[in-house]
Design an enzyme around this catalytic site. Structure first.
Site, PDB file in Angstrom:
ATOM      1  N   LYS A 240      78.345  85.985   7.880  1.00  0.00           N
ATOM      2  CA  LYS A 240      77.700  84.672   7.882  1.00  0.00           C
ATOM      3  C   LYS A 240      76.598  84.606   8.933  1.00  0.00           C
ATOM      4  CE  LYS A 240      81.640  82.071   6.033  1.00  0.00           C
ATOM      5  NZ  LYS A 240      82.661  81.039   6.287  1.00  0.00           N
TER       6      LYS A 240
ATOM      7  N   ASP B  43      84.235  88.270   8.392  1.00  0.00           N
ATOM      8  CA  ASP B  43      83.579  87.225   7.606  1.00  0.00           C
ATOM      9  C   ASP B  43      82.532  86.497   8.444  1.00  0.00           C
ATOM     10  OD1 ASP B  43      83.511  85.765   5.059  1.00  0.00           O
ATOM     11  OD2 ASP B  43      84.193  84.067   6.254  1.00  0.00           O
TER      12      ASP B  43
ATOM     13  N   LYS C   5      78.903  86.627  -0.430  1.00  0.00           N
ATOM     14  CA  LYS C   5      78.182  86.972   0.794  1.00  0.00           C
ATOM     15  C   LYS C   5      77.674  88.413   0.816  1.00  0.00           C
ATOM     16  CE  LYS C   5      81.734  85.286   3.164  1.00  0.00           C
ATOM     17  NZ  LYS C   5      82.274  84.209   2.314  1.00  0.00           N
TER      18      LYS C   5
ATOM     19  N   LEU D  33      78.024  72.475   2.990  1.00  0.00           N
ATOM     20  CA  LEU D  33      77.254  72.011   4.148  1.00  0.00           C
ATOM     21  C   LEU D  33      75.814  72.510   4.044  1.00  0.00           C
ATOM     22  CD1 LEU D  33      79.796  72.643   7.060  1.00  0.00           C
ATOM     23  CD2 LEU D  33      79.323  70.488   5.857  1.00  0.00           C
TER      24      LEU D  33
END
Length: 823
Positions: A687, A683, A581, A615
């Site tokens: 995202k 986190d 990320k 996903l």
């Protein structure tokens, strides 16, 4: 009449000779037969060594002769019936006495002349064929052993023995006519005699040459050459295990394949039968029922006229260069004449269209002699600096694609060069023969086998998949899961998608391995343990030197150091797939630069797994935006850890405190070793940045309204101090839970942002993360455990799209990485 020739491995021992005898007995039922035999495997090399040892007065030659004699005695004992053994052993011993006499003379003189060497190395065929003849006679077959020294006659010319074909053919015809009742003639290959009656040899491929001479002289209907291979192959099976037999091939194509290294036949030796259009069958002694290869004038040929791949190693390149060559005729002919006068064979020629450079390929052993002769020939031009001294480059191989009318196969050259390019194999020179039967490339010898394999895969293997060359960084939980999935499913993936993933490199924090030929997935653990040191960015340094088409770099780490290398990898032509990320949640200008670099270099940049593992969250957002739709709002639960905690905590009603739930989550591996990292929401912030940027919003971290779960005091001290503080504040967590529960609401940690209806920029204060209370009509209300969910509302779809499922886990993330690789 038919001629059967048996190679050294076909007569290597009693068992192999027995197989050959069986083939001969079946053949003689069809026609009268001439059997041409080679020496037993390894015998000729031993005889040459005997001569060399004798010439330096090394008595070790005597022991070698004894061992060779014992070996032939063993064959006689195992192969022949007892009543035939004594006679055969005597004939064998007579030959060895002759050999000892010649070797002793060489030893006394301390000199091994060509005549003496021929007399020594020709004994092998005398020995083997006498044994074969004795065995055939013992079976009651009318057999005559004939000494080829009385049939094949040679004379010395230009440093070599040359066959007098007219005399030889007449002798063969007389041999047959004077023995009309004999069914089989057994003759030694390789040997002949000169006009003085001295034994001579026919050089490389001499036994094949003998067979050709006997076939022409006897006007044979066919020549069969029996070897230890199933015929000519599309490539060397030791290099390409998938190589297949070539069942039909023209003389010219066979000569092309053999000229460039195919060991089945040696071109000069079959020229006599080619001239007479006698068909040649190449068969396997150890599988006589196999079809083998038929070499003939006009073989049947399908649409694909490509036949096979051959190679020649130990090649040196000679480059003649200089401005004095331009517009001046005669340089080429002078070079060729000079090399010819010095008995240097030119294997391949290329010349620049500018005419100021010429490159020829020769055997490495001839390179020094070629330079000396050429520099001497052009000494005047070199002194005037019109030419440079001849440049020599060694360590090359020629790889040749052979076919009939190869130029009518449109796109062949392009496909061949493209296949080599995909494997990052540098091509030093390319040549296309005027015969329209081959395309040759010169490559470094270290790349020759890889070149053969990739060309064979391109043209001769039935399954054609687009190959993706994969380089992986990280062999932790995700990296190991990725390799494990591919190890089990690579072939299935290829069948479903038409894309084959080819692992070319992998690195962990300590070691790395790179093999552009391919790394077997199941071998990664053992190979990585023995790999090269990854210190000083060695892995990335080596990646920068590789240029392979369809290359993907998969980042399975959370390393900021690796993230900073993305730009250089993109510029080198690597597509990037990442679950890291950090680079995508970095300051927006850095993120933008990444995206622009990927577009400019026409390579992929995919990072679906940075938000929701497998996903399809980012894909759904990108599809909406790219189709002209406009995102209105996104609400999401992006932390499986936090969702587990808040969907499990019941305000103490089940006897479990908030601290108990967090501690259990840590014990179950749902949190980091220090659970405060998850509870900080860090986190989730990353995202949300990635989600919003994919939707086209230049969001920075400072634009997000963060509602912290915990006060700053929770982050002081040890993890145990943290749990103690949670226990002491249990009443606060109970109060928050009951306040929501009393209204029929549930606590969920939500990331959300909303767009301005005018300019699609986020409304100030509405990009947020924090603990929210949601009602039962909200899809997030029923989300349990570690699942994630994203609710996307757009102009085209006012009824929101809900994407829900496991948003973390090694297998889920690895499967998402694979999907990104295959897109």
């Amino acid at each position: 009449m038919q001629v059967l020739k048996f190679g050294g491995t076909s007569v290597a021992n009693a068992a192999n000779i027995a197989k050959s005898i069986d083939i001969i007995t079946k053949a003689v039922e069809r026609d009268r037969t001439i059997v041409v035999g080679s020496a037993i495997s390894g015998c000729t090399d031993s005889l040459v060594k005997i001569g060399n040892l004798a010439s330096i007065k090394d008595n070790g030659y005597k022991e070698m002769i004894d061992r060779l004699q014992e070996k032939h005695h063993e064959i006689i004992s195992e192969l022949l019936p007892v009543e035939k053994q004594e006679e055969s052993q005597k004939a064998c011993d007579d030959t060895f006495e002759y050999l000892r006499g010649i070797a002793q003379g060489v030893c006394l003189l301390g000199e091994l002349s060509n005549t003496s060497l021929d007399a020594i190395q020709g004994c092998g065929e005398l020995l083997s064929t006498k044994i074969i003849a004795a065995k055939l006679s013992s079976l009651g077959i009318s057999t005559l052993w004939v000494d080829s020294r009385k049939i094949i006659r040679t004379h010395y010319e230009r440093g070599r023995n040359r066959v007098d074909t007219d005399i030889t053919y007449a002798n063969v015809a007389e041999m047959i006519e004077s023995n009309p009742v004999k069914s089989i003639f057994v003759v030694p290959g390789f040997i002949a005699s000169d006009d003085k009656g001295r034994m001579t040899t026919l050089g490389r491929g001499g036994s094949d040459y003998s067979a050709s001479l006997y076939a022409v002289g006897s006007q044979a209907r066919a020549l069969e050459t029996w070897k230890d291979v199933p015929g000519m192959m599309t490539a060397n099976p030791k290099i390409v295990p998938e190589a297949e037999p070539i069942h039909h091939i023209s003389y010219r194509a066979a000569l092309e394949l053999s000229h460039f290294g195919a060991k089945v036949i040696y071109p000069p030796t079959i020229q006599p039968v080619v001239n007479q259009k006698i068909p040649i069958y190449v068969k396997c002694t150890f599988d006589p029922s196999a079809e083998g290869t038929l070499i003939e004038q006009n073989p049947p040929r399908g649409k694909n006229k490509l036949i096979g791949i051959s190679n020649s190693d130990n090649i040196a390149l000679l480059s003649l260069e200089g401005s004095g060559m331009v517009g001046v005729p005669g340089f080429s002919s002078r070079l060729f004449q000079t090399l010819s006068e010095n008995n240097i064979n030119i294997i391949l020629i290329t010349q620049a269209s500018s005419v100021n450079t010429m490159c020829v390929a020769v055997a490495e052993k001839d390179a020094a002699k070629a330079k000396e002769a050429t520099d001497k020939c052009f000494a005047y031009e070199i002194s005037l600096k019109k030419l440079n001294p001849l440049k020599i480059e060694k360590g090359f191989s020629i790889v040749c694609l052979v076919g009939d009318d190869i130029f009518s196969q449109r796109g062949t050259t392009g496909r061949m060069l493209d296949a080599l390019g995909r494997r990052s194999i540098a091509i030093r020179a390319v040549a296309q023969g005027s015969s329209e039967r081959n395309i040759s490339v010169i490559v470094a010898s270290k790349d020759a086998e890889a070149a053969i394999r990739c060309i064979h895969n391109e043209f001769f293997e039935k399954s054609h998949f687009k190959e993706i060359n994969l380089f992986v960084a990280g062999y932790g939980t995700v990296g190991k899961a990725l390799i494990s999935i591919l190890a089990e499913n690579r072939d299935k993936i290829a069948e479903r998608t038409g894309k084959r993933i080819h692992l070319a490199g992998i690195s962990n924090s300590r070691k790395y391995i790179i093999d552009t030929e391919g790394i077997k997935f199941q071998d990664v653990p053992s190979l990585l343990d023995k790999g090269k040191s990854a210190e000083d960015e060695a892995y990335f340094e080596e990646l920068s030197k590789i240029s392979m088409q369809n290359s993907i770099f998969a980042d399975c780490t959370a390393s900021s150091d690796i993230a900073y290398k993305y730009i250089s990898l993109l510029k080198k032509g690597y597509g990037i797939v990442a679950c890291n990320k950090i680079p995508f949640s970095a300051p927006y200008p850095q993120y933008k630069k990444l995206k622009e670099t990927a577009i400019q270099n026409e390579v992929v940049l995919r990072y679906e797994t940075t938000v929701g593992a497998a996903l399809p969250v980012l894909e759904s957002i990108a599809r909406s935006v790219n189709s002209g739709d406009r995102i209105l709002k996104i609400d999401a639960i992006l932390s499986g850890t936090l969702n587990y905690i808040f969907s499990t905590y019941k305000g103490g009603e089940d006897g479990k405190s908030f601290a108990d739930v967090v501690r259990y989550a840590q014990k179950s591996g749902y949190t980091e070793p220090d659970p405060r990292l998850d509870l900080s929401g860090r986190d989730v912030i990353r995202k949300l940045l990635i989600l919003s940027r994919e939707a086209g919003v230049a969001l920075e971290e400072t634009d997000i309204n963060v509602k912290p779960l915990l006060d700053p005091g929770y982050f002081e001290g040890s993890v145990e101090d943290f749990y103690s503080k949670l226990e002491s504040d249990e009443k606060k967590f109970v109060s928050q839970y009951k306040a929501a529960d009393s209204k029929g609401l549930r606590q969920r940690f939500i990331a959300s942002f909303e767009f301005d209806s005018n300019d699609s920029k986020p409304i100030s204060g509405n990009a947020a993360i924090g603990l929210e209370n949601v009602a039962s009509d909200n899809p997030l209300y029923r989300l349990e455990g570690t699942d994630n969910a994203v609710i996307i509302t757009t102009e085209f779809y006012p009824s929101p799209l809900v994407i829900q499922g496991a948003g973390a886990g090694a297998l889920q993330t690895a499967s998402g990485v694979i999907n990104d690789i295959l897109l």
